[in-house]
Enzyme design. Sequence first.
Site, PDB file in Angstrom:
ATOM      1  N   HIS A   8      11.689 -11.580  56.438  1.00 22.28           N
ATOM      2  CA  HIS A   8      10.324 -11.441  56.967  1.00 22.28           C
ATOM      3  C   HIS A   8       9.747 -10.095  56.561  1.00 22.28           C
ATOM      4  O   HIS A   8      10.453  -9.267  55.997  1.00 22.28           O
ATOM      5  CB  HIS A   8      10.288 -11.667  58.485  1.00 22.28           C
ATOM      6  CG  HIS A   8      10.980 -10.622  59.304  1.00 22.28           C
ATOM      7  ND1 HIS A   8      12.353 -10.427  59.269  1.00 22.28           N
ATOM      8  CD2 HIS A   8      10.499  -9.685  60.172  1.00 22.28           C
ATOM      9  CE1 HIS A   8      12.675  -9.451  60.092  1.00 22.28           C
ATOM     10  NE2 HIS A   8      11.582  -8.964  60.653  1.00 22.28           N
ATOM     11  N   HIS A  38      12.905  -4.234  57.021  1.00 23.12           N
ATOM     12  CA  HIS A  38      13.601  -5.252  56.216  1.00 23.12           C
ATOM     13  C   HIS A  38      13.159  -5.256  54.752  1.00 23.12           C
ATOM     14  O   HIS A  38      13.766  -5.945  53.924  1.00 23.12           O
ATOM     15  CB  HIS A  38      13.378  -6.649  56.827  1.00 23.12           C
ATOM     16  CG  HIS A  38      13.877  -6.736  58.237  1.00 23.12           C
ATOM     17  ND1 HIS A  38      14.963  -7.480  58.598  1.00 23.12           N
ATOM     18  CD2 HIS A  38      13.459  -6.103  59.363  1.00 23.12           C
ATOM     19  CE1 HIS A  38      15.191  -7.319  59.892  1.00 23.12           C
ATOM     20  NE2 HIS A  38      14.287  -6.488  60.382  1.00 23.12           N
TER      21      HIS A  38
HETATM   22 FE    FE Z   1      14.031  -5.705  62.264  1.00 23.51          FE
HETATM   23 ZN    ZN Z   2      11.424  -7.666  62.432  1.00 25.00          ZN
END
Ligand code: FE
Ligand code: ZN
Length: 270
Positions: free
Chosen positions: A60, A65
């Site tokens: 995501h 990330h």
């Molecule tokens: Fe996270």
């Molecule tokens: Zn997240």
Amino acid sequence: MPAPALILHPVPALADNYIWLLHSGQDGDAALVVDPGDANPVETALNDRGLTLGAILVTHHHGDHTGGIARLKALWPQARVIGPAHEAIAGLTEQVDEGDRLQVAGQQLDVLSVPGHTAGHVAYLMAAPSDGSVPILFCGDTLFSAGCGRLFEGSPAQMQASLARLRDLPGATRVCCTHEYTLANLRFARHVEPDNPALMDRQTECERLRASACPTLPSALAVELATNPFLRWDDPGVIQAARHRAPSPASSADAVAVFAALRAWKDDFR
Ligand code: FE
Ligand code: ZN
């Protein structure tokens, strides 16, 4: 000749993230990394092991990330960068969605759409690793050990449906979550289910692991089924606790209502 054993390694990053690294253990192998929020620890981990980067998987769009993608691409320009089709993420070379099947780093991966934490969140399932070991799930911020992601972009119904799909995977599945939240999550889980003996066992195990600075992950799905309140919406004790917290006479035994009450409860649990 048996296939070489795969090596699965959580690389600690940022405050409490793990960037999962998977490779075959062969010299000069092209590795797979998942959710690189920071390039530095990935670079070090690959160099230390004599690996190159074959592919990045992204679950995501959140910065913790994705923050390392640009630098990793600059270092390994040939690496594939695979991420969710319905999120805006810079640097992807392939966009994937529910039902897609990928061949990455010699492995077959299935893409699952698991909205809730974000609207386009995906998970990656390696149902049959090439070394014959048990399935591996990269679930991003959807499922944590003893917890689940916050609902930033999705509804309780979406997240509960996403978790219901993950709950149906084989119990031996290695659950590769992206944050070391387990002990904090267990504190809440024990509040919900003070008499669940599996929770005491999991807490003892995780305290021992953390005392020696070891990750509590990957977890096993069977452990999560026994200890994670966010997968236990049909357990009578969990239903009762959720009902106590948020009385909703018509639907209090309904899975989504139980899940929603638990998620709201945890949001202000200190
Ligand atoms: Fe996270
Ligand atoms: Zn997240």
